[in-house]
Design a protein around this motif. Sequence first.
Motif, PDB file in Angstrom:
ATOM      1  N   SER A  24       0.829  -1.199   0.000  1.00  7.40           N
ATOM      2  CA  SER A  24       0.000   0.000   0.000  1.00  7.40           C
ATOM      3  C   SER A  24       0.868   1.255   0.000  1.00  7.40           C
ATOM      4  O   SER A  24       0.599   2.198  -0.747  1.00  7.40           O
ATOM      5  CB  SER A  24      -0.917  -0.010   1.223  1.00  7.40           C
ATOM      6  OG  SER A  24      -1.641   1.192   1.314  1.00  7.40           O
ATOM      7  N   TRP A  72      -4.659  -0.936   1.511  1.00 10.13           N
ATOM      8  CA  TRP A  72      -4.797  -0.491   2.903  1.00 10.13           C
ATOM      9  C   TRP A  72      -5.940  -1.223   3.595  1.00 10.13           C
ATOM     10  O   TRP A  72      -5.812  -1.661   4.734  1.00 10.13           O
ATOM     11  CB  TRP A  72      -5.030   1.013   2.954  1.00 10.13           C
ATOM     12  CG  TRP A  72      -5.548   1.473   4.279  1.00 10.13           C
ATOM     13  CD1 TRP A  72      -4.827   1.641   5.421  1.00 10.13           C
ATOM     14  CD2 TRP A  72      -6.903   1.779   4.618  1.00 10.13           C
ATOM     15  NE1 TRP A  72      -5.654   2.055   6.447  1.00 10.13           N
ATOM     16  CE2 TRP A  72      -6.938   2.140   5.983  1.00 10.13           C
ATOM     17  CE3 TRP A  72      -8.092   1.793   3.907  1.00 10.13           C
ATOM     18  CZ2 TRP A  72      -8.101   2.509   6.628  1.00 10.13           C
ATOM     19  CZ3 TRP A  72      -9.258   2.162   4.554  1.00 10.13           C
ATOM     20  CH2 TRP A  72      -9.252   2.517   5.902  1.00 10.13           C
ATOM     21  N   ALA A  96       0.394   1.009   6.604  1.00 11.23           N
ATOM     22  CA  ALA A  96      -0.850   0.945   5.835  1.00 11.23           C
ATOM     23  C   ALA A  96      -1.546   2.299   5.796  1.00 11.23           C
ATOM     24  O   ALA A  96      -2.049   2.718   4.747  1.00 11.23           O
ATOM     25  CB  ALA A  96      -1.776  -0.115   6.436  1.00 11.23           C
TER      26      ALA A  96
END
Length: 123
Positions: A24, A72, A96
């Motif tokens: 992410s 995420w 994240a």
Amino acid sequence: MAGTPFGVVHLDVPPVTSGLAIGSLVTGIASILVSLLVFCFGVAGPDYGGAWAAGAFTVLGALAGVGAIVAWLLARRQIRRPAAPPAVRFTGGGLAVAGLSCGAVGLVLSLVGLGLALVVQIT
């Protein structure tokens, strides 16, 4: 096992950083970098492709931004999932969230850059 020479051992498994959280963050940073290309082609005007090139890179930047947001979401689920003691625990919540932030900023910057490219193209 009390009263016997045998015992139960639970080995301590160290926590592992989530690969989805790292992905992410990397994808979010890539989205920001691609949005800079959108701005460069937008400001360059029709001499270097202008709105067409900016539009193509906007699609790439938007896909990377959405990918960072989806990664995420999956990383957050993976990190928050409870694990029994012998199972692997995942960390990386901060990575994240940073990926979410970078992905959202890259997505917005790509769209603003496309708007700028269209305004420069029209004028």
